[in-house]
Design an enzyme around this catalytic site. Structure first.
Site, PDB file in Angstrom:
ATOM      1  N   PRO A   1       4.669   8.390   0.647  1.00  0.00           N
ATOM      2  CA  PRO A   1       4.717   7.781  -0.434  1.00  0.00           C
ATOM      3  C   PRO A   1       6.133   7.118  -0.866  1.00  0.00           C
ATOM      4  CG  PRO A   1       3.814   9.997  -0.784  1.00  0.00           C
ATOM      5  CD  PRO A   1       4.175   9.855   0.341  1.00  0.00           C
ATOM      6  N   SER A   2       6.038   6.063  -1.649  1.00  0.00           N
ATOM      7  CA  SER A   2       7.356   5.289  -1.931  1.00  0.00           C
ATOM      8  C   SER A   2       8.355   4.848  -0.922  1.00  0.00           C
ATOM      9  CB  SER A   2       8.010   6.198  -2.872  1.00  0.00           C
ATOM     10  OG  SER A   2       7.219   6.565  -4.032  1.00  0.00           O
ATOM     11  N   ARG A   3       7.810   5.067   0.122  1.00  0.00           N
ATOM     12  CA  ARG A   3       8.593   4.286   1.400  1.00  0.00           C
ATOM     13  C   ARG A   3       9.334   5.274   2.038  1.00  0.00           C
ATOM     14  NH1 ARG A   3       4.759   1.308   1.401  1.00  0.00           N
ATOM     15  NH2 ARG A   3       4.719  -0.838   1.150  1.00  0.00           N
ATOM     16  N   LEU A   4       9.205   6.503   1.478  1.00  0.00           N
ATOM     17  CA  LEU A   4      10.111   7.634   2.169  1.00  0.00           C
ATOM     18  C   LEU A   4       9.465   8.427   3.213  1.00  0.00           C
ATOM     19  CD1 LEU A   4      12.019   9.637  -0.669  1.00  0.00           C
ATOM     20  CD2 LEU A   4      13.060   7.678   0.940  1.00  0.00           C
TER      21      LEU A   4
ATOM     22  N   LYS B   1       0.870  -1.055  -0.168  1.00  0.00           N
ATOM     23  CA  LYS B   1       0.125   0.194   0.101  1.00  0.00           C
ATOM     24  C   LYS B   1       0.813   1.160   0.009  1.00  0.00           C
ATOM     25  CE  LYS B   1      -3.501   1.771   2.893  1.00  0.00           C
ATOM     26  NZ  LYS B   1      -4.240   1.601   3.853  1.00  0.00           N
TER      27      LYS B   1
END
Ligand SMILES: Cc1cc2nc3c(=O)[nH]c(=O)nc-3n(C[C@H](O)[C@H](O)[C@H](O)COP(=O)(O)O)c2cc1C
Length: 217
Positions: A194-197, A15
């Site tokens: 977002p994007s695991r940052l 997710k």
């Protein structure tokens, strides 16, 4: 696959997170303030659907074996985080050997996690009694009847014991039950991005003062 071998591959279960972000330019001086802001917002968002005050408590026994369980946060203040339990339970035995514990909140709808590390101690008997006496009679009877964490003969017998206590109306505060307060030495706020940052903000108690760190996700 044989009957005895079970495997569920969750590699594609992912997710992206984007509901909020930490404003690193405007960070409250103390973590309790930020906890209060996050807690109230989470409670508002989760109203009726979930228990915002459910938290994991991890303890370690004298050999270093760690165990976790969910309990309900019943109070928080600048002093720390309070929950109630049985003082003879497994967690209580762990705590009597090792007063270092960790708390964890995960609020899925907020995409937030709060990690608390600290030392734990019992609250006053007076306060424990006051809270115990405020609970519904059924809950008090259950606490009195249940030797928490012990192996029991049967659920039927436990229920009978509970009903007997309830009927007798002897629901006095027992000395084996009460509150603990966790006094934090570190509190980390995690906000999914977002994007695991992801955003991570950690408050660490340093000579009585809170120091702030930004951590890599
Ligand atoms: C949502 C939820 C709330 C719970 N709240 C409490 C609580 O406030 N106090 C408590 O002693 N146990 C609570 N429990 C039960 C604990 O998870 C655990 O089973 C119990 O405290 C015994 O743990 P122990 O054997 O490790 O000491 C709760 C469990 C759940 C799932």
């Amino acid at each position: 696959m044989s009957k005895n071998s079970l495997q569920n591959n969750l590699w594609n279960h992912r997710k992206d997170y984007s509901v909020d972000e930490i404003d690193f330019e405007h960070i409250p001086q103390n973590p309790y303030e930020l906890f209060d802001i996050w807690y109230k917002k989470a409670e508002e968002q989760m109203k009726g659907s979930s228990e915002t005050n459910a938290m994991s408590v991890s303890t370690a026994d004298k050999d270093g074996n760690v165990s976790s369980r969910i309990v309900l946060l019943k109070e928080y203040s600048n002093e720390g985080f309070v929950f109630f339990t049985n003082y003879l339970s497994r967690k209580a035995k762990n705590i009597s050997h090792n007063n270092k514990v960790a708390l964890l909140f995960f609020w899925e709808i907020m995409q937030q996690q709060i990690r608390i590390e600290g030392v734990i101690e019992k609250i006053s008997i007076e306060k424990s009694k006051e809270y115990f006496d405020s609970r519904p009679a059924e809950s008090r009877a259950s606490a009195l009847a249940s030797p928490q964490s012990e192996v029991i003969q049967s659920v039927k017998k436990l229920k009978e014991d509970r009903d007997k206590i309830l009927k007798s109306n002897r629901l006095d505060y027992p000395d084996f039950w009460g509150g603990y307060i966790v006094k934090p030495t570190a509190i980390e706020f995690w906000q999914g991005r977002p994007s695991r940052l992801h955003n991570r903000l950690k408050y660490v108690k340093d000579n009585g003062e809170w120091r702030v760190e930004i951590l890599a996700p």
